[in-house]
Design a protein around this motif. Structure first.
Motif, PDB file in Angstrom:
ATOM      1  N   GLY A 164       0.732   5.447 -16.039  1.00  0.00           N
ATOM      2  CA  GLY A 164       1.856   4.852 -15.315  1.00  0.00           C
ATOM      3  C   GLY A 164       1.612   4.811 -13.812  1.00  0.00           C
ATOM      4  N   GLY A 165       2.374   3.970 -13.139  1.00  0.00           N
ATOM      5  CA  GLY A 165       2.363   3.944 -11.678  1.00  0.00           C
ATOM      6  C   GLY A 165       1.099   3.412 -11.035  1.00  0.00           C
ATOM      7  N   VAL A 166       0.283   2.694 -11.801  1.00  0.00           N
ATOM      8  CA  VAL A 166      -0.986   2.205 -11.241  1.00  0.00           C
ATOM      9  C   VAL A 166      -0.834   0.829 -10.581  1.00  0.00           C
ATOM     10  N   GLY A 167       0.309   0.197 -10.792  1.00  0.00           N
ATOM     11  CA  GLY A 167       0.534  -1.118 -10.184  1.00  0.00           C
ATOM     12  C   GLY A 167       0.525  -2.265 -11.179  1.00  0.00           C
ATOM     13  N   LYS A 168       0.711  -1.951 -12.471  1.00  0.00           N
ATOM     14  CA  LYS A 168       0.720  -3.005 -13.509  1.00  0.00           C
ATOM     15  C   LYS A 168       1.801  -4.051 -13.249  1.00  0.00           C
ATOM     16  N   THR A 169       3.031  -3.557 -13.058  1.00  0.00           N
ATOM     17  CA  THR A 169       4.155  -4.479 -12.905  1.00  0.00           C
ATOM     18  C   THR A 169       4.010  -5.297 -11.621  1.00  0.00           C
ATOM     19  N   ALA A 170       3.545  -4.656 -10.564  1.00  0.00           N
ATOM     20  CA  ALA A 170       3.358  -5.393  -9.304  1.00  0.00           C
ATOM     21  C   ALA A 170       2.331  -6.510  -9.497  1.00  0.00           C
ATOM     22  N   VAL A 171       1.238  -6.212 -10.176  1.00  0.00           N
ATOM     23  CA  VAL A 171       0.211  -7.233 -10.418  1.00  0.00           C
ATOM     24  C   VAL A 171       0.766  -8.336 -11.323  1.00  0.00           C
ATOM     25  N   THR A 208      -6.228  -2.410  -8.232  1.00  0.00           N
ATOM     26  CA  THR A 208      -5.167  -2.623  -7.246  1.00  0.00           C
ATOM     27  C   THR A 208      -4.873  -1.333  -6.479  1.00  0.00           C
ATOM     28  N   ARG A 209      -3.992  -1.428  -5.507  1.00  0.00           N
ATOM     29  CA  ARG A 209      -3.620  -0.277  -4.661  1.00  0.00           C
ATOM     30  C   ARG A 209      -4.847   0.374  -4.029  1.00  0.00           C
ATOM     31  N   MET A 210      -5.811  -0.456  -3.650  1.00  0.00           N
ATOM     32  CA  MET A 210      -7.074   0.029  -3.101  1.00  0.00           C
ATOM     33  C   MET A 210      -6.951   0.263  -1.600  1.00  0.00           C
ATOM     34  N   ARG A 246      14.707  -5.467 -12.757  1.00  0.00           N
ATOM     35  CA  ARG A 246      15.399  -5.222 -11.480  1.00  0.00           C
ATOM     36  C   ARG A 246      14.733  -5.987 -10.332  1.00  0.00           C
ATOM     37  N   ARG A 247      13.401  -5.936 -10.279  1.00  0.00           N
ATOM     38  CA  ARG A 247      12.706  -6.555  -9.135  1.00  0.00           C
ATOM     39  C   ARG A 247      12.857  -8.084  -9.139  1.00  0.00           C
ATOM     40  N   PHE A 248      13.074  -8.674 -10.307  1.00  0.00           N
ATOM     41  CA  PHE A 248      13.320 -10.111 -10.367  1.00  0.00           C
ATOM     42  C   PHE A 248      14.789 -10.447 -10.078  1.00  0.00           C
ATOM     43  N   LEU A 284       8.483  -5.137  -0.941  1.00  0.00           N
ATOM     44  CA  LEU A 284       8.946  -6.246  -1.786  1.00  0.00           C
ATOM     45  C   LEU A 284       9.505  -5.709  -3.101  1.00  0.00           C
ATOM     46  N   ASP A 285       8.785  -4.754  -3.685  1.00  0.00           N
ATOM     47  CA  ASP A 285       9.239  -4.178  -4.958  1.00  0.00           C
ATOM     48  C   ASP A 285      10.546  -3.413  -4.780  1.00  0.00           C
ATOM     49  N   THR A 286      10.645  -2.670  -3.707  1.00  0.00           N
ATOM     50  CA  THR A 286      11.861  -1.898  -3.442  1.00  0.00           C
ATOM     51  C   THR A 286      13.074  -2.816  -3.316  1.00  0.00           C
ATOM     52  N   ILE A 333      -7.065  -5.828  -5.197  1.00  0.00           N
ATOM     53  CA  ILE A 333      -5.796  -5.947  -4.468  1.00  0.00           C
ATOM     54  C   ILE A 333      -5.615  -4.725  -3.553  1.00  0.00           C
ATOM     55  N   PRO A 334      -5.388  -4.974  -2.274  1.00  0.00           N
ATOM     56  CA  PRO A 334      -5.270  -3.845  -1.337  1.00  0.00           C
ATOM     57  C   PRO A 334      -3.952  -3.078  -1.469  1.00  0.00           C
ATOM     58  N   ARG A 335      -4.010  -1.826  -1.077  1.00  0.00           N
ATOM     59  CA  ARG A 335      -2.776  -1.023  -0.989  1.00  0.00           C
ATOM     60  C   ARG A 335      -2.097  -1.386   0.339  1.00  0.00           C
ATOM     61  N   LEU A 336      -0.946  -2.012   0.230  1.00  0.00           N
ATOM     62  CA  LEU A 336      -0.232  -2.451   1.437  1.00  0.00           C
ATOM     63  C   LEU A 336       1.242  -2.098   1.304  1.00  0.00           C
ATOM     64  N   ASN A 337       1.805  -1.594   2.397  1.00  0.00           N
ATOM     65  CA  ASN A 337       3.230  -1.253   2.381  1.00  0.00           C
ATOM     66  C   ASN A 337       4.100  -2.446   2.021  1.00  0.00           C
TER      67      ASN A 337
HETATM   68  N1  LIG Z   1      -0.919  -3.128  -3.912  1.00  0.00           N
HETATM   69  C1  LIG Z   1       0.028  -2.221  -3.696  1.00  0.00           C
HETATM   70  N2  LIG Z   1       0.152  -1.620  -2.482  1.00  0.00           N
HETATM   71  C2  LIG Z   1       1.100  -0.686  -2.259  1.00  0.00           C
HETATM   72  N3  LIG Z   1       1.988  -0.280  -3.174  1.00  0.00           N
HETATM   73  C3  LIG Z   1       1.922  -0.833  -4.403  1.00  0.00           C
HETATM   74  C4  LIG Z   1       0.956  -1.817  -4.733  1.00  0.00           C
HETATM   75  N4  LIG Z   1       1.142  -2.169  -6.023  1.00  0.00           N
HETATM   76  C5  LIG Z   1       2.172  -1.436  -6.485  1.00  0.00           C
HETATM   77  N5  LIG Z   1       2.658  -0.629  -5.514  1.00  0.00           N
HETATM   78  C6  LIG Z   1       3.755   0.344  -5.625  1.00  0.00           C
HETATM   79  O1  LIG Z   1       3.327   1.374  -6.495  1.00  0.00           O
HETATM   80  C7  LIG Z   1       4.388   1.814  -7.344  1.00  0.00           C
HETATM   81  C8  LIG Z   1       3.992   1.639  -8.802  1.00  0.00           C
HETATM   82  O2  LIG Z   1       3.791   0.250  -9.043  1.00  0.00           O
HETATM   83  P1  LIG Z   1       4.227  -0.439 -10.419  1.00  0.00           P
HETATM   84  O3  LIG Z   1       3.783  -1.846 -10.329  1.00  0.00           O
HETATM   85  O4  LIG Z   1       5.645  -0.174 -10.709  1.00  0.00           O
HETATM   86  O5  LIG Z   1       3.298   0.374 -11.426  1.00  0.00           O
HETATM   87  P2  LIG Z   1       3.283   0.445 -13.028  1.00  0.00           P
HETATM   88  O6  LIG Z   1       3.887  -0.814 -13.541  1.00  0.00           O
HETATM   89  O7  LIG Z   1       1.828   0.578 -13.372  1.00  0.00           O
HETATM   90  O8  LIG Z   1       4.050   1.676 -13.399  1.00  0.00           O
HETATM   91  C9  LIG Z   1       5.581   0.972  -6.948  1.00  0.00           C
HETATM   92  O9  LIG Z   1       6.334   1.705  -6.013  1.00  0.00           O
HETATM   93  C10 LIG Z   1       4.976  -0.247  -6.293  1.00  0.00           C
HETATM   94  O10 LIG Z   1       5.827  -0.852  -5.338  1.00  0.00           O
END
Ligand SMILES: Nc1ncnc2c1ncn2[C@@H]1O[C@H](COP(=O)(O)OP(=O)(O)O)[C@@H](O)[C@H]1O
Ligand SMILES: [Mg+2]
Length: 265
Positions: free
Chosen positions: A12-19, A191-193, A47-49, A229-231, A220-224
Motif C-alpha cells: 500500500g501507499g506506493v502511489g498506485k491510485t495517483a498513477v 513513482t514517488r522517486m 474522493r479524489r475525483f 492535488l490528491d489532498t 514519476i518524480p516525488r513532488l509535493n
Molecule cells: N509522485 C508523487 N509525489 C508525491 N506524493 C505522491 C506521489 N504519488 C502519490 N503520492 C502521495 O502518496 C500517498 C500514497 O499515494 P496513493 O496513490 O494513494 O497510493 P496507493 O494507491 O498505492 O495506496 C498519497 O498521499 C499521495 O498523494
C-alpha cells in the motif's frame, strides 16, 4: 470493447491510485473515453475525483454482489471535476462495504463476477482502468480476471519492488486459475522517486536490473504538487507552483508510453 488495465502492487501507499488517476486524466485529455473502476474499499480515487457516496449509491460493491451480466452499467457515475475533459472520465466508485465481497472468495466462480458485470458495460469506452487494493486477494483477483493487461506500480524502495515482483509471479502462476490466460504484465511504473536521495537512485538501478525492458519511462518524480492535488481532490490542470509543469509533463510522457506499450485489444 474497452482495453482493460489493472494497476496494482500488493504493497500500500506506493502511489498506485495517483498513477492510475493521472494516467486516466492524461488519456482523457487526449480524447480517450475512460472508465475508472475503483476496486479498493478505501475509496481514495472516489474522493479524489470529487464523488461523494450516498445511501443507496450503486458502486462496484453492488455490481459484484449482483453477479449479473452487464450490471456495472448501473454503477457508472460522472466525476465531480469541471474540466472540459472530465466528461470523458466516468467512475465506478468504491465504498467501505466493498470489503464484504471478500467473504465470497470461496464460492466457485466468484472471481468472475466483475468480468461478468463489465460485459457490455464498458463498450462505449476506450480504456477501463481498474485501481486495485494493496493485496493480491479476492478483490484484486476480480480485477485481474477482467483485465487484458496489468501494470505494476512501485516506489524505488526495497519492499515495494518486492511487491511488484510478487505481482509478476502471481500473474504468471494464477492467470490460468483466473480463467484469463491471455493476461499480460505490460509494464512496471516507478513513482514517488526522489532523485536527490542516493538510496532511491540505487534502488532504481536495482529495479532496472530486475524488470529490464518492462520498466517504463518516465519514472514519476516525488513532488509535493501531486500530494496537494490528491489532498484537495483536484485535476492536474489546477497544479500550481514551479513544479506544476514538470508534474504535468511526466504524465503526458507516461501516457505516450502507455499508448506505445499497451496491448492492442
Ligand atoms: N509522485 C508523487 N509525489 C508525491 N506524493 C505522491 C506521489 N504519488 C502519490 N503520492 C502521495 O502518496 C500517498 C500514497 O499515494 P496513493 O496513490 O494513494 O497510493 P496507493 O494507491 O498505492 O495506496 C498519497 O498521499 C499521495 O498523494
Ligand atoms: Mg490506492
Amino acid at each position: 470493447m474497452a482495453r482493460r488495465t489493472a494497476i496494482l502492487n500488493n504493497k500500500g501507499g506506493v502511489g498506485k491510485t495517483a498513477v492510475a488517476m493521472r494516467l486516466a486524466e492524461a488519456l482523457a485529455r487526449r480524447g480517450r473515453r475512460v472508465l475508472y473502476v475503483e476496486v479498493d474499499a478505501q475509496g481514495n480515487a472516489t474522493r479524489r475525483f470529487g464523488v461523494r457516496w450516498f445511501e443507496g449509491m450503486q458502486t462496484v460493491n453492488e455490481a459484484v454482489r449482483a453477479d449479473t451480466v452487464g450490471i456495472v452499467r448501473k454503477s457508472i457515475h460522472p466525476i465531480g471535476w469541471r474540466e472540459e475533459y472530465a466528461d470523458r472520465i466516468s467512475l465506478v466508485p468504491a465504498w467501505l462495504e466493498l470489503d464484504d465481497r471478500i467473504m465470497e472468495a470461496g464460492i466457485p466462480g466468484s472471481h468472475l463476477r466483475l468480468v461478468k458485470g463489465l460485459q457490455g458495460a464498458d463498450d462505449d469506452f476506450d480504456e477501463t482502468i481498474l485501481d486495485c487494493p494493496p493485496s493480491l486477494s479476492h478483490l484484486t483477483q476480480l480485477a485481474l480476471a477482467a483485465s487484458h493487461q496489468a501494470i505494476a506500480v512501485t516506489e524505488a524502495e526495497q519492499d515495494s519492488i518486492r511487491g511488484a515482483r510478487r505481482v509478476l509471479e502471481f500473474i504468471a502462476q494464477k492467470s490460468y486459475a483466473l480463467h484469463n490466460e491471455d493476461l499480460k504484465v505490460t509494464g512496471v511504473i516507478v513513482t514517488r522517486m526522489d532523485t536527490t536521495r542516493s538510496v532511491d537512485r540505487s534502488q532504481l538501478t536495482s529495479a532496472r536490473e530486475i524488470f529490464g525492458d518492462l520498466l517504463w519511462d518516465p519514472v514519476i518524480p516525488r513532488l509535493n504538487v501531486f500530494k496537494e492535488l490528491d489532498t484537495n481532490g483536484s485535476p492536474i490542470t489546477r497544479a500550481t507552483g514551479e513544479k506544476a509543469g514538470a508534474a504535468r509533463a511526466s504524465f503526458e510522457l507516461l501516457a505516450d508510453t502507455f499508448e506505445k506499450r499497451s496491448l492492442t485489444v
